[in-house]
Motif scaffolding. Structure first.
Motif, PDB file in Angstrom:
ATOM      1  N   PRO A 222      32.066  45.361  33.487  1.00 14.72           N
ATOM      2  CA  PRO A 222      32.472  44.013  33.096  1.00 14.72           C
ATOM      3  C   PRO A 222      33.537  44.046  32.004  1.00 14.72           C
ATOM      4  N   THR A 223      34.453  43.079  32.051  1.00 14.30           N
ATOM      5  CA  THR A 223      35.457  42.878  31.009  1.00 14.30           C
ATOM      6  C   THR A 223      35.613  41.380  30.828  1.00 14.30           C
ATOM      7  N   THR A 224      36.461  40.993  29.898  1.00  9.06           N
ATOM      8  CA  THR A 224      36.700  39.568  29.694  1.00  9.06           C
ATOM      9  C   THR A 224      38.153  39.259  29.990  1.00  9.06           C
ATOM     10  N   LEU A 225      38.403  38.017  30.384  1.00  9.41           N
ATOM     11  CA  LEU A 225      39.721  37.504  30.664  1.00  9.41           C
ATOM     12  C   LEU A 225      39.848  36.228  29.842  1.00  9.41           C
ATOM     13  N   GLN A 226      40.864  36.161  28.977  1.00 12.57           N
ATOM     14  CA  GLN A 226      40.961  35.032  28.060  1.00 12.57           C
ATOM     15  C   GLN A 226      42.236  34.252  28.312  1.00 12.57           C
ATOM     16  N   PHE A 227      42.103  32.922  28.432  1.00 16.13           N
ATOM     17  CA  PHE A 227      43.203  31.991  28.524  1.00 16.13           C
ATOM     18  C   PHE A 227      43.041  31.014  27.363  1.00 16.13           C
ATOM     19  N   GLY A 228      43.794  31.213  26.291  1.00 14.03           N
ATOM     20  CA  GLY A 228      43.643  30.358  25.110  1.00 14.03           C
ATOM     21  C   GLY A 228      42.259  30.510  24.531  1.00 14.03           C
ATOM     22  N   ASN A 229      41.540  29.398  24.390  1.00 14.46           N
ATOM     23  CA  ASN A 229      40.188  29.431  23.837  1.00 14.46           C
ATOM     24  C   ASN A 229      39.116  29.649  24.899  1.00 14.46           C
ATOM     25  N   ILE A 230      39.531  29.758  26.158  1.00  9.88           N
ATOM     26  CA  ILE A 230      38.566  29.932  27.241  1.00  9.88           C
ATOM     27  C   ILE A 230      38.471  31.412  27.581  1.00  9.88           C
ATOM     28  N   VAL A 231      37.250  31.944  27.600  1.00  9.85           N
ATOM     29  CA  VAL A 231      37.023  33.351  27.901  1.00  9.85           C
ATOM     30  C   VAL A 231      36.179  33.449  29.168  1.00  9.85           C
ATOM     31  N   PHE A 232      36.676  34.212  30.150  1.00  6.62           N
ATOM     32  CA  PHE A 232      35.960  34.436  31.400  1.00  6.62           C
ATOM     33  C   PHE A 232      35.415  35.856  31.404  1.00  6.62           C
ATOM     34  N   GLN A 233      34.212  36.013  31.896  1.00  5.58           N
ATOM     35  CA  GLN A 233      33.646  37.337  32.123  1.00  5.58           C
ATOM     36  C   GLN A 233      34.057  37.736  33.531  1.00  5.58           C
ATOM     37  N   ARG A 234      34.599  38.922  33.714  1.00  7.05           N
ATOM     38  CA  ARG A 234      34.994  39.343  35.046  1.00  7.05           C
ATOM     39  C   ARG A 234      34.599  40.790  35.284  1.00  7.05           C
ATOM     40  N   GLU A 235      34.566  41.160  36.555  1.00  8.53           N
ATOM     41  CA  GLU A 235      34.261  42.521  36.933  1.00  8.53           C
ATOM     42  C   GLU A 235      35.545  43.178  37.416  1.00  8.53           C
ATOM     43  N   VAL A 236      35.790  44.399  36.970  1.00 13.14           N
ATOM     44  CA  VAL A 236      36.989  45.109  37.362  1.00 13.14           C
ATOM     45  C   VAL A 236      36.595  46.466  37.908  1.00 13.14           C
ATOM     46  N   GLY A 237      37.121  46.809  39.048  1.00 17.94           N
ATOM     47  CA  GLY A 237      36.869  48.135  39.616  1.00 17.94           C
ATOM     48  C   GLY A 237      37.866  49.116  39.042  1.00 17.94           C
ATOM     49  N   LYS A 238      37.411  50.207  38.513  1.00 21.49           N
ATOM     50  CA  LYS A 238      38.285  51.233  37.983  1.00 21.49           C
ATOM     51  C   LYS A 238      38.627  52.193  39.110  1.00 21.49           C
ATOM     52  N   ARG A 239      39.932  52.406  39.329  1.00 23.59           N
ATOM     53  CA  ARG A 239      40.355  53.284  40.399  1.00 23.59           C
ATOM     54  C   ARG A 239      41.250  54.383  39.835  1.00 23.59           C
ATOM     55  N   VAL A 240      41.114  55.534  40.399  1.00 19.37           N
ATOM     56  CA  VAL A 240      41.980  56.651  40.073  1.00 19.37           C
ATOM     57  C   VAL A 240      42.918  56.834  41.252  1.00 19.37           C
ATOM     58  N   VAL A 241      44.236  56.804  40.999  1.00 24.38           N
ATOM     59  CA  VAL A 241      45.212  56.928  42.063  1.00 24.38           C
ATOM     60  C   VAL A 241      45.854  58.298  41.990  1.00 24.38           C
ATOM     61  N   ASN A 242      45.841  58.990  43.091  1.00 23.23           N
ATOM     62  CA  ASN A 242      46.484  60.287  43.209  1.00 23.23           C
ATOM     63  C   ASN A 242      47.905  60.040  43.681  1.00 23.23           C
ATOM     64  N   VAL A 243      48.909  60.306  42.827  1.00 23.85           N
ATOM     65  CA  VAL A 243      50.296  59.993  43.175  1.00 23.85           C
ATOM     66  C   VAL A 243      50.806  60.805  44.348  1.00 23.85           C
ATOM     67  N   SER A 244      50.142  61.890  44.712  1.00 16.57           N
ATOM     68  CA  SER A 244      50.572  62.659  45.875  1.00 16.57           C
ATOM     69  C   SER A 244      50.071  62.039  47.175  1.00 16.57           C
ATOM     70  N   ASP A 245      49.196  61.066  47.077  1.00 19.27           N
ATOM     71  CA  ASP A 245      48.648  60.398  48.262  1.00 19.27           C
ATOM     72  C   ASP A 245      49.667  59.382  48.771  1.00 19.27           C
ATOM     73  N   SER A 246      50.241  59.618  49.943  1.00 16.69           N
ATOM     74  CA  SER A 246      51.274  58.724  50.462  1.00 16.69           C
ATOM     75  C   SER A 246      50.730  57.339  50.754  1.00 16.69           C
ATOM     76  N   GLU A 247      49.439  57.237  51.067  1.00 15.41           N
ATOM     77  CA  GLU A 247      48.836  55.913  51.298  1.00 15.41           C
ATOM     78  C   GLU A 247      48.918  55.065  50.044  1.00 15.41           C
ATOM     79  N   ALA A 248      48.619  55.653  48.901  1.00 16.70           N
ATOM     80  CA  ALA A 248      48.653  54.905  47.644  1.00 16.70           C
ATOM     81  C   ALA A 248      50.067  54.477  47.312  1.00 16.70           C
ATOM     82  N   MET A 249      51.035  55.327  47.609  1.00 12.90           N
ATOM     83  CA  MET A 249      52.423  55.016  47.285  1.00 12.90           C
ATOM     84  C   MET A 249      52.946  53.881  48.166  1.00 12.90           C
TER      85      MET A 249
END
Length: 166
Positions: free
Chosen positions: A57-84
Motif C-alpha cells: 500500500p501507498t498513498t496518493l495525495q491531491f491537495g488536502n485529499i489523501v487516497f490509499q492505493r495499492e501499487v505492484g512493484k515490478r522489476v524490468v529486465n532491459v534485455s527483455d524485448s517484450e518489456a522494451m
C-alpha cells in the motif's frame, strides 16, 4: 508552470465501493485520434506475469485529499524485448474525428476482473457528451500492455483509437 491560452477540462469519474475508491477514470475532450493498425497482444505475457511482485500500500495525495492505493512493484529486465516494446503501438497515418479521450484508468488490484473499468467507461460514454458515444469512439492515451488489452476488449476490436495527451 504557466500555460497561456490552453484550457483542458478533465472529468474524473470515481467508482466507490464500501466507502473506498476502488477505481477512477480521467476523461478529456479531444478532436482527433488514430486507429491502431493491429493489436493481437492480449497484454498478459508469461514473462510479464512472472515480473509481478506482491502489492504494497501507498498513498496518493491531491491537495488536502489523501487516497490509499495499492501499487505492484515490478522489476524490468532491459534485455527483455517484450518489456522494451510493450508500449509500442503501430497506428494508421490518417487521424479520425474523436470526441472523448481516456487519459488514465485505474482499478485497485484487488478489484480487477470485476468489470469496474467497463462500468467506468460506460458511464463516461453516457455522460461525457450530449450524444451517447459508442464503445469504439473512445480513444485511449498511450496504454500499457494491460491497457491495450482493456481497450481492445472494451471496444470489441484490436484496432481501437489512441491519442497523444497534451
Amino acid at each position: 508552470m504557466l500555460l497561456i491560452g490552453m484550457v483542458v477540462h478533465i472529468q474524473v469519474y470515481l467508482f466507490v465501493s464500501l466507502q473506498r475508491i476502488v477505481g477512477c477514470v480521467f476523461a478529456e475532450p479531444i478532436k482527433e485520434a488514430f486507429r491502431v493498425a493491429s493489436c493481437s497482444d492480449d497484454g498478459h505475457s508469461a514473462s510479464a506475469r512472472k515480473r509481478e511482485k506482491k502489492l504494497r500500500p501507498t498513498t496518493l495525495q491531491f491537495g488536502n485529499i489523501v487516497f490509499q492505493r495499492e501499487v505492484g512493484k515490478r522489476v524490468v529486465n532491459v534485455s527483455d524485448s517484450e518489456a522494451m516494446d510493450s508500449r509500442a503501438i503501430s497506428c494508421e497515418s490518417q487521424p479520425v474525428a474523436a470526441a472523448c479521450g481516456i487519459r488514465a484508468i485505474w482499478v485497485t488490484p484487488s478489484n480487477r476482473r470485476k468489470h469496474i473499468a467497463s462500468q467506468l467507461l460506460d458511464t463516461v460514454r453516457k455522460s461525457f457528451c450530449v450524444d451517447e458515444l459508442e464503445r469504439a469512439q473512445l480513444a485511449f492515451s498511450l496504454p500499457t500492455s494491460v491497457g491495450k488489452a482493456l481497450a481492445s476488449s472494451y471496444s470489441g476490436t484490436g484496432s481501437f483509437l489512441v491519442y497523444k495527451a497534451v
